[in-house]
Scaffold this motif. Structure first.
Motif, PDB file in Angstrom:
ATOM      1  N   GLU A 217     -11.371  -5.418  13.432  1.00  0.00           N
ATOM      2  CA  GLU A 217     -10.754  -4.983  12.174  1.00  0.00           C
ATOM      3  C   GLU A 217     -10.223  -6.180  11.392  1.00  0.00           C
ATOM      4  OE1 GLU A 217      -7.756  -2.098  13.025  1.00  0.00           O
ATOM      5  OE2 GLU A 217      -9.209  -0.576  13.625  1.00  0.00           O
ATOM      6  N   MET A 218      -9.593  -7.112  12.094  1.00  0.00           N
ATOM      7  CA  MET A 218      -9.058  -8.299  11.417  1.00  0.00           C
ATOM      8  C   MET A 218     -10.188  -9.158  10.838  1.00  0.00           C
ATOM      9  SD  MET A 218      -6.010  -9.244  14.087  1.00  0.00           S
ATOM     10  CE  MET A 218      -5.628 -10.805  13.331  1.00  0.00           C
ATOM     11  N   PHE A 219     -11.304  -9.260  11.564  1.00  0.00           N
ATOM     12  CA  PHE A 219     -12.440 -10.035  11.064  1.00  0.00           C
ATOM     13  C   PHE A 219     -13.038  -9.386   9.822  1.00  0.00           C
ATOM     14  CE2 PHE A 219     -17.058 -10.536  10.945  1.00  0.00           C
ATOM     15  CZ  PHE A 219     -17.109 -11.879  10.622  1.00  0.00           C
ATOM     16  N   ILE A 220     -13.201  -8.072   9.849  1.00  0.00           N
ATOM     17  CA  ILE A 220     -13.753  -7.365   8.690  1.00  0.00           C
ATOM     18  C   ILE A 220     -12.832  -7.534   7.484  1.00  0.00           C
ATOM     19  CG2 ILE A 220     -14.316  -5.067   7.764  1.00  0.00           C
ATOM     20  CD1 ILE A 220     -15.229  -4.329  10.620  1.00  0.00           C
ATOM     21  N   GLN A 221     -11.535  -7.469   7.728  1.00  0.00           N
ATOM     22  CA  GLN A 221     -10.569  -7.648   6.646  1.00  0.00           C
ATOM     23  C   GLN A 221     -10.660  -9.060   6.071  1.00  0.00           C
ATOM     24  OE1 GLN A 221      -6.561  -6.812   7.760  1.00  0.00           O
ATOM     25  NE2 GLN A 221      -5.706  -7.480   5.814  1.00  0.00           N
ATOM     26  N   TYR A 222     -10.788 -10.070   6.926  1.00  0.00           N
ATOM     27  CA  TYR A 222     -10.891 -11.448   6.469  1.00  0.00           C
ATOM     28  C   TYR A 222     -12.168 -11.654   5.654  1.00  0.00           C
ATOM     29  CZ  TYR A 222     -11.448 -16.499   6.554  1.00  0.00           C
ATOM     30  OH  TYR A 222     -11.638 -17.802   6.188  1.00  0.00           O
ATOM     31  N   LEU A 223     -13.280 -11.130   6.152  1.00  0.00           N
ATOM     32  CA  LEU A 223     -14.553 -11.268   5.444  1.00  0.00           C
ATOM     33  C   LEU A 223     -14.491 -10.586   4.081  1.00  0.00           C
ATOM     34  CD1 LEU A 223     -17.503 -12.250   5.535  1.00  0.00           C
ATOM     35  CD2 LEU A 223     -18.088 -10.083   6.627  1.00  0.00           C
ATOM     36  N   ALA A 224     -13.891  -9.414   4.025  1.00  0.00           N
ATOM     37  CA  ALA A 224     -13.767  -8.693   2.755  1.00  0.00           C
ATOM     38  C   ALA A 224     -12.864  -9.450   1.777  1.00  0.00           C
ATOM     39  CB  ALA A 224     -13.223  -7.288   2.996  1.00  0.00           C
ATOM     40  N   GLU A 225     -11.788 -10.053   2.289  1.00  0.00           N
ATOM     41  CA  GLU A 225     -10.891 -10.834   1.416  1.00  0.00           C
ATOM     42  C   GLU A 225     -11.618 -12.044   0.840  1.00  0.00           C
ATOM     43  OE1 GLU A 225      -7.534 -11.826   3.817  1.00  0.00           O
ATOM     44  OE2 GLU A 225      -6.603  -9.849   3.590  1.00  0.00           O
ATOM     45  N   GLN A 226     -12.394 -12.729   1.666  1.00  0.00           N
ATOM     46  CA  GLN A 226     -13.130 -13.898   1.185  1.00  0.00           C
ATOM     47  C   GLN A 226     -14.180 -13.491   0.159  1.00  0.00           C
ATOM     48  OE1 GLN A 226     -11.997 -16.865   1.815  1.00  0.00           O
ATOM     49  NE2 GLN A 226     -10.485 -15.860   3.118  1.00  0.00           N
ATOM     50  N   ALA A 227     -14.835 -12.364   0.376  1.00  0.00           N
ATOM     51  CA  ALA A 227     -15.817 -11.869  -0.591  1.00  0.00           C
ATOM     52  C   ALA A 227     -15.138 -11.473  -1.896  1.00  0.00           C
ATOM     53  CB  ALA A 227     -16.578 -10.682  -0.009  1.00  0.00           C
ATOM     54  N   GLN A 228     -13.948 -10.880  -1.797  1.00  0.00           N
ATOM     55  CA  GLN A 228     -13.204 -10.515  -3.003  1.00  0.00           C
ATOM     56  C   GLN A 228     -12.781 -11.766  -3.769  1.00  0.00           C
ATOM     57  OE1 GLN A 228      -9.447  -8.583  -2.407  1.00  0.00           O
ATOM     58  NE2 GLN A 228      -9.514  -7.616  -4.419  1.00  0.00           N
TER      59      GLN A 228
ATOM     60  N   GLN B 197      -8.355   1.658  13.181  1.00  0.00           N
ATOM     61  CA  GLN B 197      -9.183   2.290  12.154  1.00  0.00           C
ATOM     62  C   GLN B 197     -10.590   2.550  12.679  1.00  0.00           C
ATOM     63  OE1 GLN B 197      -8.160   3.263   9.062  1.00  0.00           O
ATOM     64  NE2 GLN B 197      -6.108   2.688   9.727  1.00  0.00           N
ATOM     65  N   LEU B 198     -11.120   1.630  13.498  1.00  0.00           N
ATOM     66  CA  LEU B 198     -12.438   1.814  14.097  1.00  0.00           C
ATOM     67  C   LEU B 198     -12.317   2.698  15.324  1.00  0.00           C
ATOM     68  CD1 LEU B 198     -13.765  -1.862  13.896  1.00  0.00           C
ATOM     69  CD2 LEU B 198     -14.343   0.050  12.409  1.00  0.00           C
ATOM     70  N   PRO B 199     -13.319   3.507  15.620  1.00  0.00           N
ATOM     71  CA  PRO B 199     -13.229   4.389  16.785  1.00  0.00           C
ATOM     72  C   PRO B 199     -13.310   3.593  18.097  1.00  0.00           C
ATOM     73  CG  PRO B 199     -15.332   4.643  15.683  1.00  0.00           C
ATOM     74  CD  PRO B 199     -14.519   3.733  14.843  1.00  0.00           C
ATOM     75  N   LEU B 200     -12.300   3.767  18.935  1.00  0.00           N
ATOM     76  CA  LEU B 200     -12.209   3.037  20.192  1.00  0.00           C
ATOM     77  C   LEU B 200     -13.346   3.394  21.146  1.00  0.00           C
ATOM     78  CD1 LEU B 200     -10.303   1.026  21.583  1.00  0.00           C
ATOM     79  CD2 LEU B 200      -9.071   2.954  22.533  1.00  0.00           C
ATOM     80  N   THR B 201     -13.756   4.646  21.171  1.00  0.00           N
ATOM     81  CA  THR B 201     -14.832   5.053  22.075  1.00  0.00           C
ATOM     82  C   THR B 201     -16.162   4.406  21.689  1.00  0.00           C
ATOM     83  OG1 THR B 201     -15.200   7.035  20.735  1.00  0.00           O
ATOM     84  CG2 THR B 201     -13.783   7.251  22.669  1.00  0.00           C
ATOM     85  N   ARG B 202     -16.403   4.242  20.386  1.00  0.00           N
ATOM     86  CA  ARG B 202     -17.639   3.601  19.937  1.00  0.00           C
ATOM     87  C   ARG B 202     -17.648   2.132  20.340  1.00  0.00           C
ATOM     88  NH1 ARG B 202     -20.189   5.350  14.959  1.00  0.00           N
ATOM     89  NH2 ARG B 202     -19.817   7.308  15.997  1.00  0.00           N
TER      90      ARG B 202
ATOM     91  N   PRO C  24      -3.276  -3.633   4.551  1.00  0.00           N
ATOM     92  CA  PRO C  24      -3.360  -4.055   5.952  1.00  0.00           C
ATOM     93  C   PRO C  24      -2.052  -3.775   6.681  1.00  0.00           C
ATOM     94  CG  PRO C  24      -3.150  -5.948   4.519  1.00  0.00           C
ATOM     95  CD  PRO C  24      -3.292  -4.746   3.634  1.00  0.00           C
ATOM     96  N   ARG C  25      -2.159  -3.553   7.976  1.00  0.00           N
ATOM     97  CA  ARG C  25      -0.978  -3.271   8.776  1.00  0.00           C
ATOM     98  C   ARG C  25      -0.165  -4.539   8.985  1.00  0.00           C
ATOM     99  NH1 ARG C  25      -4.431  -0.625  12.771  1.00  0.00           N
ATOM    100  NH2 ARG C  25      -4.784   1.437  11.977  1.00  0.00           N
ATOM    101  N   LYS C  26       1.122  -4.390   8.995  1.00  0.00           N
ATOM    102  CA  LYS C  26       2.003  -5.526   9.255  1.00  0.00           C
ATOM    103  C   LYS C  26       2.237  -5.700  10.747  1.00  0.00           C
ATOM    104  CE  LYS C  26       2.614  -6.242   4.914  1.00  0.00           C
ATOM    105  NZ  LYS C  26       1.714  -7.115   4.255  1.00  0.00           N
ATOM    106  N   GLU C  27       2.220  -4.620  11.480  1.00  0.00           N
ATOM    107  CA  GLU C  27       2.459  -4.698  12.918  1.00  0.00           C
ATOM    108  C   GLU C  27       1.424  -3.853  13.648  1.00  0.00           C
ATOM    109  OE1 GLU C  27       5.883  -1.308  13.099  1.00  0.00           O
ATOM    110  OE2 GLU C  27       6.244  -3.198  12.068  1.00  0.00           O
ATOM    111  N   VAL C  28       1.212  -4.192  14.905  1.00  0.00           N
ATOM    112  CA  VAL C  28       0.226  -3.498  15.709  1.00  0.00           C
ATOM    113  C   VAL C  28       0.809  -2.177  16.179  1.00  0.00           C
ATOM    114  CG1 VAL C  28      -1.157  -3.604  17.790  1.00  0.00           C
ATOM    115  CG2 VAL C  28      -0.799  -5.657  16.426  1.00  0.00           C
ATOM    116  N   THR C  29       0.072  -1.109  15.898  1.00  0.00           N
ATOM    117  CA  THR C  29       0.473   0.209  16.386  1.00  0.00           C
ATOM    118  C   THR C  29      -0.503   0.593  17.483  1.00  0.00           C
ATOM    119  OG1 THR C  29      -0.907   1.345  14.778  1.00  0.00           O
ATOM    120  CG2 THR C  29       1.362   0.860  14.124  1.00  0.00           C
ATOM    121  N   GLY C  30      -0.402   1.775  17.977  1.00  0.00           N
ATOM    122  CA  GLY C  30      -1.288   2.211  19.046  1.00  0.00           C
ATOM    123  C   GLY C  30      -2.592   2.785  18.549  1.00  0.00           C
ATOM    124  N   GLN C  31      -2.819   2.751  17.231  1.00  0.00           N
ATOM    125  CA  GLN C  31      -4.036   3.346  16.685  1.00  0.00           C
ATOM    126  C   GLN C  31      -4.851   2.291  15.940  1.00  0.00           C
ATOM    127  OE1 GLN C  31      -2.932   6.655  14.285  1.00  0.00           O
ATOM    128  NE2 GLN C  31      -2.394   7.934  16.026  1.00  0.00           N
TER     129      GLN C  31
END
Length: 190
Positions: free
Chosen positions: A51-62, A19-24, A10-17
């Motif tokens: 992205e943060m929600f998906i990461q949290y859900l995946a961590e809880q499932a793990q 992982q999910l497509p912004l246009t979608r 996971p990213r430590k700081e917010v960058t300008g990019q």
């Protein structure tokens, strides 16, 4: 060649990019009739939150996969369902990610409900409950005569249960598969 199964850190700081497509994400937001426009900044924040929600859900499932009697490294559907059941902040996903149940238990419950609706009191389990619901062992009774569907007599060789929505379709498929050669349409209205 082995699969690349290394986790993306996971990213430590917010960058300008993202992982999910912004246009979608913007396209999904624009599908809402109550929202006229969505700025790029708002779409970016929505994407990061997703992205943060998906990461949290995946961590809880793990974590659920690790706490089983025999820990696993791979996350399965049942781990997601258990995470939703055990964490109060994921409770809103109970309808989206339900806990799986064995087919036999669902079948028995449906037979008991069917018996209850017919006014019968189911006693016992398994085949006894299915028998009380009018379907011995889940099979339809065979007859040599014709079947009645909604009061109309047809040339089928099976009795069609009026409560079973698939029974009429199965009967019509059997009728259509007759080798007598007539090419007329099947009456779908019953």
């Amino acid at each position: 060649m082995p699969y690349n199964t290394t986790a993306i850190p996971p990213r430590k700081e917010v960058t300008g990019q993202t992982q999910l497509p912004l246009t979608r994400v913007k396209k999904i937001v624009s599908m809402d009739t109550e929202i006229n426009t969505c700025s790029n900044n708002a779409a970016f924040v929505i994407t990061l939150a997703t992205e943060m929600f998906i990461q949290y859900l995946a961590e809880q499932a793990q974590n659920e996969a690790k706490t089983e009697r025999k820990p696993r490294r791979n996350v399965q559907y049942k781990d997601l369902a258990n995470a939703v059941l055990h964490h109060d902040n994921l409770e809103f996903l109970e309808d989206t990610i339900p806990k799986t149940a064995p087919y036999k238990a669902v079948k028995d419950q449906a037979a008991a409900t069917r018996a209850k609706l017919q006014g019968k009191k189911p006693e016992g389990t398994g085949a006894e409950v299915a028998e009380a619901a009018g379907q011995p062992n889940g099979k339809k009774a065979k007859t040599n005569g014709s079947a009645k569907v909604n009061g109309n007599t047809t040339g089928a060789r099976f009795v069609v249960d009026e409560e079973d929505p698939n029974a009429q379709l199965e009967m019509e498929m059997r009728q259509r598969g007759k080798p007598d050669g007539d090419d007329e349409d099947v009456n779908m209205t019953g």
